[in-house]
Design an enzyme around this catalytic site. Sequence first.
Site, short mmCIF file in Angstrom:
data_model
loop_
_atom_site.label_atom_id
_atom_site.label_comp_id
_atom_site.label_asym_id
_atom_site.label_seq_id
_atom_site.Cartn_x
_atom_site.Cartn_y
_atom_site.Cartn_z
N GLY A 152 -6.88 8.67 14.01
CA GLY A 152 -6.83 7.67 15.07
C GLY A 152 -6.41 8.27 16.40
N GLY A 193 -5.67 8.45 8.31
CA GLY A 193 -4.33 8.81 8.73
C GLY A 193 -4.16 8.78 10.23
N HIS A 232 0.81 -1.22 0.00
CA HIS A 232 0.00 0.00 0.00
C HIS A 232 0.85 1.28 0.00
CE1 HIS A 232 -3.49 -2.56 1.11
NE2 HIS A 232 -4.18 -1.59 0.54
#
Length: 501
Positions: free
Chosen positions: A463, A459, A389
């Site tokens: 969190g 991102g 990713h």
Amino acid sequence: MKSKSKAQLAPLPWAEVLAYWVLSFGSHLYSFYQLHRFSKEHEAGLEREFQLEKGLVQGFKRDPSDFEWTFWTEWAKKSLLWTLVGHGVISRLTSIFYPKFRVPALTIYGFLAASSVLGIKGVSVVLVHLGLSFSVAQLRKSALSWAVNLLLLSTLHMQPLQEIQRGWYQTEEEYYLLLFSVAVCGLRFISFSLEHCWAPADRGGLVQLGWLFSYTFYHPFFYNGPIITYQDYIEQMRTSSEQCDGDRAAFTYLVLRLGRIILWWCIAEYLIHVMYMHSIQSNETYLEILPPWALGGLALALVQFFFVKYLVLFGLPSTLATLDKLVPPKLPRCVSIMYSFTGMWRHFDEGLYRWLIRYIYVPLGGSRHGRLYKALSTGLAFGFVCLWHGGHDYLQYWALMNWAGVLVENGLKSLFASSFIRSIVEQTFSAAMERRCIALLSAFSTAMLILSNLVFLGGGHVGRIFWKRVFIQGWSTMAPPMLAFLYCFAQIGLEWTSRPP
């Protein structure tokens, strides 16, 4: 987090299950309503900062901030929908009139369609990767094939090469389409390389190269997946060449599936018209001032939109693949009934999960050589997904959170499966109470699962703020009711998986 198999889960009174459904559904609707109110109250500021678009419905704005949805929607309108229609037409005509030439025809069509969008230079990148993977695979050294394919994937993140490839195109979106295509093809090259290394040495090189070409340029899966293994692809394609359904059955299936995909598209568009969750998550100030219910609505909206988005992105390619007699991975399962990290990985992107199991987890030992090998195999699988990713910092945190979540769940599963703990549980709790305890443990797992998904989708800052507001500042006010609702979600998930419709 289950200590029992699905079939062993005790049934609960219907009134209790109904209460879980009402609380789960009601909490979704109310939290979405609160997020909608917040979006409307701050619409002017969001429009100035994030350039909300004119909505498809009069009186509504549209939040275009989700890059992936906007990217694929624009490409679908430009060319991808039409090239997918062309694939379907070519496949059907060759199946009826020239079934023996169907695979070569689809391969040539896929190559030409990719060339028309990526350009000759872009397709040349894919061909260079294909040629190197094929050549190294002839040596039948799995470790060497892995090393070369990982090196090829790493070139996607080399700044000098990125600048050269960007220079081939007029827009950034064209470059990103090449980037995504090569990344997905990288998984196919690894699949081919390892299958070739493991297979008996009695297959012709030209035949193998032809099947690799077909596997790589199969148009419905070329740009974004879903992923199927090389072995599954060639076996199913060989079988499909000998089969042909009636026109009426294929047409009925196509109409029904297209109807579902259009419905999912409408739901996704509705969500970004009434809730500006992607713009809100990009601004830390808004995250800090969101009311508690709206904060919960933001978390649910982000993961639900991600789910619906991939129903669309995987739904149309899977429909065409099914008409070609392939067996694509199942579409993602609703995230609101996911109550464990292991379940999320197993049922959201089934194709990627199977790929990781076959080519990383099992070859490294998996569960066959004890807990240490199992933990290391799992960790390396998550490490590869992180690298694939892009390997950014927030992806590293996300991968570590998922690895830790899976390890904890497996550890608790082993603990409760031991004869000593099993006997204590059976003597102390009824079967129904045991299920309630499983759901309570799953509520904590679900909370961490949602947190990790927020890191992946928004991102590290998203969190961090959620963790601070819910578990630090709101440990006595926000966390308990949140866990109570997640307990209801877990009970619905247990009910759904133990008694699938």
